[in-house]
Design an enzyme around this catalytic site. Structure first.
Site, PDB file in Angstrom:
ATOM      1  CE  LYS A   1      -1.834  -3.632  22.416  1.00 27.44           C
ATOM      2  NZ  LYS A   1      -1.706  -3.306  20.922  1.00 27.44           N
TER       3      LYS A   1
ATOM      4  N   GLY B   1       7.721   1.893  23.008  1.00 28.46           N
ATOM      5  CA  GLY B   1       6.671   2.854  21.942  1.00 28.46           C
ATOM      6  C   GLY B   1       7.090   4.212  21.745  1.00 28.46           C
TER       7      GLY B   1
ATOM      8  CB  THR C   1       7.382  10.447  23.500  1.00 26.52           C
ATOM      9  OG1 THR C   1       8.724   9.621  23.294  1.00 26.52           O
ATOM     10  CG2 THR C   1       7.913  11.608  24.523  1.00 26.52           C
ATOM     11  CD  GLU C   2       1.644  12.676  22.709  1.00 25.52           C
ATOM     12  OE1 GLU C   2       2.477  13.168  22.730  1.00 25.52           O
ATOM     13  OE2 GLU C   2       0.844  12.998  23.742  1.00 25.52           O
TER      14      GLU C   2
ATOM     15  CD  GLU D   1      13.431  -0.474  26.987  1.00 20.41           C
ATOM     16  OE1 GLU D   1      14.129  -0.586  25.645  1.00 20.41           O
ATOM     17  OE2 GLU D   1      13.501  -0.984  28.207  1.00 20.41           O
TER      18      GLU D   1
ATOM     19  CB  CYS E   1      13.444   3.794  19.304  1.00 16.93           C
ATOM     20  SG  CYS E   1      13.572   2.492  20.590  1.00 16.93           S
TER      21      CYS E   1
ATOM     22  CD  GLU F   1      11.021   7.906  17.503  1.00 17.28           C
ATOM     23  OE1 GLU F   1       9.889   8.333  18.289  1.00 17.28           O
ATOM     24  OE2 GLU F   1      12.094   7.298  17.924  1.00 17.28           O
TER      25      GLU F   1
HETATM   26  P1  ADP Z   1       4.197   3.146  16.979  1.00 18.96           P
HETATM   27  O1  ADP Z   1       5.069   5.097  17.369  1.00 18.96           O
HETATM   28  O2  ADP Z   1       5.579   2.814  17.081  1.00 18.96           O
HETATM   29  O3  ADP Z   1       3.638   2.330  16.403  1.00 18.96           O
HETATM   30  P2  ADP Z   1       3.015   3.138  20.232  1.00 18.96           P
HETATM   31  O4  ADP Z   1       3.689   4.173  20.912  1.00 18.96           O
HETATM   32  O5  ADP Z   1       1.972   3.771  19.164  1.00 18.96           O
HETATM   33  O6  ADP Z   1       3.542   3.325  18.616  1.00 18.96           O
HETATM   34  O7  ADP Z   1       2.466   1.978  20.607  1.00 18.96           O
HETATM   35  C1  ADP Z   1       2.944   1.051  21.045  1.00 18.96           C
HETATM   36  C2  ADP Z   1       2.079  -0.069  21.390  1.00 18.96           C
HETATM   37  O8  ADP Z   1       1.625   0.963  22.625  1.00 18.96           O
HETATM   38  C3  ADP Z   1       1.353  -0.621  20.568  1.00 18.96           C
HETATM   39  O9  ADP Z   1       1.251  -2.265  21.327  1.00 18.96           O
HETATM   40  C4  ADP Z   1      -0.290  -0.181  20.613  1.00 18.96           C
HETATM   41  O10 ADP Z   1      -0.797  -0.444  20.516  1.00 18.96           O
HETATM   42  C5  ADP Z   1      -0.411   0.624  21.923  1.00 18.96           C
HETATM   43  N1  ADP Z   1      -0.570   1.570  22.440  1.00 18.96           N
HETATM   44  C6  ADP Z   1      -1.630   2.801  21.242  1.00 18.96           C
HETATM   45  N2  ADP Z   1      -2.203   3.817  22.520  1.00 18.96           N
HETATM   46  C7  ADP Z   1      -2.048   3.046  23.712  1.00 18.96           C
HETATM   47  C8  ADP Z   1      -2.577   3.144  24.771  1.00 18.96           C
HETATM   48  N3  ADP Z   1      -2.904   4.720  24.928  1.00 18.96           N
HETATM   49  N4  ADP Z   1      -2.241   3.018  25.651  1.00 18.96           N
HETATM   50  C9  ADP Z   1      -1.846   1.499  26.272  1.00 18.96           C
HETATM   51  N5  ADP Z   1      -1.012   1.630  25.092  1.00 18.96           N
HETATM   52  C10 ADP Z   1      -1.036   2.067  23.635  1.00 18.96           C
END
Ligand code: ADP
Length: 489
Positions: free
Chosen positions: A176, A228, A230-231, A250, A284, A385
């Site tokens: 995804k 992606g 940490t949240e 990561e 990151c 970040e």
């Molecule tokens: P960034 O902060 O770099 O945008 P995110 O952590 O928001 O990265 O997103 C990284 C990936 O995680 C993307 O593919 C995003 O669509 C997906 N994503 C966002 N929210 C969720 C969630 N609650 N559960 C699983 N995947 C998610």
């Protein structure tokens, strides 16, 4: 101009969503939609997971001889190299990163597959000292289906990375990609099929966080690998609780880049500009906190500024461009907001680039590198970040001070040290709580070397032979071939 159509890849076939729903991918350099992408909902995720299990259970990949798996992974790598120019162009349109950087990412991705193609022949078990008449061994077995959730900062590189580890030990995957940068992921899945990875082994479902969440919570996905924020990493851990899923994460960072007065200053300058701003700070491991020894801070910061002013922010298709736009309007606003937060907290704006009009790109999400000095370690711009080209500069009095400031965030991903003093280099490396230490070489990575984020920056090892354990589960077998007879009851 007609928009490029981008579909999911399920069972080796490009396929629209069951609902027919789509979303648009925006070219960040123009602010215009350039692709229409299938939007995956839960039933699309289900289809992809079922396809992955079908391929896994049939053994077409999971039980393929290791040498043949290796051959096919190398074939994927070769096709990626052959199509590097095309893939880089798509990546630049999707992410805004300069074409030269996109090409280098694509070639790095080919290198990852080349490295991981050696893994199938190196998945070893162990034998254990056993009692007489017993033989005991362990082996590593693939999970079956691994879900890979990928961010937008290095889409092609990271999607290949997420797939290569699980694939190399016999898993099937469902990928995804982030909604901001989906295009090259579908290309990757198509290349895999063309290169002989059996249909259903690499599946792609596009969509946003809800699509990712459906994959993360899926009862038939025993392993998630995520890169992606940490949240979102926290959400993935929560989503894994019901089915006791294994997760590999990561996550974010706020990496210190520490300059000692005994460093090779010319190299430290070049390396610091690079780690502060490369990919517009959207990495990151960006060295987003510059810690410089008080004794030479004025001179260093002056020279840093002179050097950083050479950075060209512009049309990513031009070869002299260092930085393209940020990924999205949302990200642009987020970064602008952090600049506001820094100013309100009392940090000094040493230098805030003035946006220059870029003909034909008036609606692009361009943002000039920005440098704050007089930053206090507790300020939000030194703790959170930002994921943009916004640098927080701090000074330190001595080594203890540098260690204290460097370790003073929730993160522990990477740290760079610039010094020519061996004792200092090794001492700092021991005392910094980060998974990757770069001594005089920021962002240097080798695929045969494992990595793991400390604290809130990650969970689990990746790359190198260590990735074998991450993407397999353990089985032990106790065999009684002449030991004790059972005599119970
Ligand atoms: P960034 O902060 O770099 O945008 P995110 O952590 O928001 O990265 O997103 C990284 C990936 O995680 C993307 O593919 C995003 O669509 C997906 N994503 C966002 N929210 C969720 C969630 N609650 N559960 C699983 N995947 C998610």
């Amino acid at each position: 101009m007609s928009l490029k159509q981008v579909l999911h890849v399920i069972d080796g076939q490009e396929t629209p969503s069951l609902s027919g729903r789509t979303f648009e991918s925006i070219n960040p350099a123009t602010g215009q939609a350039w692709a229409t992408v299938a939007y995956g909902e839960t039933d699309d995720v289900n289809r992809a997971v079922e396809s992955a299990w079908r391929s896994f259970d049939s053994g077409v990949w999971s039980r393929m001889p290791a040498t043949e798996q290796a051959k096919r992974m190398r074939a994927v790598s070769r096709l990626i190299i052959e199509r590097a120019d095309y893939l880089a162009e798509l990546e630049t349109k999707d992410t805004g990163k300069p074409l030269t950087a996109a090409k280098s990412d694509v070639l790095l991705a080919a290198g990852i597959l080349e490295y991981f193609s050696q893994i199938p022949d190196h998945v070893f078990g162990k034998t254990y000292p056993s009692d007489p008449g017993y033989f005991t061994y362990s082996k590593r077995e693939p999970y079956g289906v691994v879900g890979g959730i990928v961010p937008w900062n290095f889409p092609f590189l990271l999607v290949v990375w997420k797939a290569a580890g699980p694939l190399s030990v016999g898993n099937s995957v469902v990928l995804k990609m982030a909604e901001q940068s989906p295009v090259t992921t579908t290309e990757f899945a198509k290349i895999c099929v063309e290169a002989g990875i059996p249909p259903g082994v690499i599946n792609v479902v596009h969509g946003d966080g809800a699509t990712g969440a459906a994959l993360a919570a899926h009862p038939r996905v025993p392993k998630i690998t995520f890169t992606g924020s940490t949240e979102v990493g926290r959400s993935i851990i929560r989503a894994s609780a019901d089915t006791i899923k294994s997760v590999h994460l990561e996550l974010g960072g706020k990496s210190p880049n520490i300059i000692f007065a005994d460093a090779d200053l010319d190299q430290a300058l070049a390396g610091s500009v690079f780690t502060s701003f490369y990919n517009s700070g959207q990495i990151c491991t960006t060295g987003s906190r510059l810690l410089v020894a008080e004794s030479m801070a004025d001179e260093f910061i002056e020279k840093f500024q002179q050097r950083a002013k050479n950075i060209v922010v512009g049309d990513p298709m031009q070869s002299n461009t260092h930085l393209g736009p940020l990924i999205s309007q949302v990200q642009l606003q987020r970064v602008q907001n952090y600049v506001k937060i820094g100013k309100e907290a009392g940090a000094h704006v040493l230098w805030e680039g003035t946006p220059k009009p870029i003909p034909g790109h008036e609606q692009g999400y361009f943002f000039q590198p920005t440098v704050f000095t007089q930053v206090q370690p507790e300020m939000r711009i030194a703790q959170e970040e930002i994921f943009g080209p916004v640098l927080s500069v701090m000074t330190f009095k001595n080594d203890e001070d540098a260690i204290r400031i460097a370790n003073n965030t929730i993160y522990g991903l990477a740290a760079t040290i610039w010094t020519n003093n061996l004792e200092r280099a090794f001492t700092l490396a021991d005392r910094l709580d980060a998974g990757i230490i770069w001594t005089n070489c920021p962002h240097y990575l080798k695929w045969n070397v494992p990595l793991e984020g400390h604290r809130t920056s990650g969970l689990g090892e990746d790359l190198g032979l260590e990735s074998i354990n991450t993407f397999t589960k353990l089985k032990v077998n106790y065999i009684n071939f002449g030991g004790q007879k059972m005599n119970w009851g």
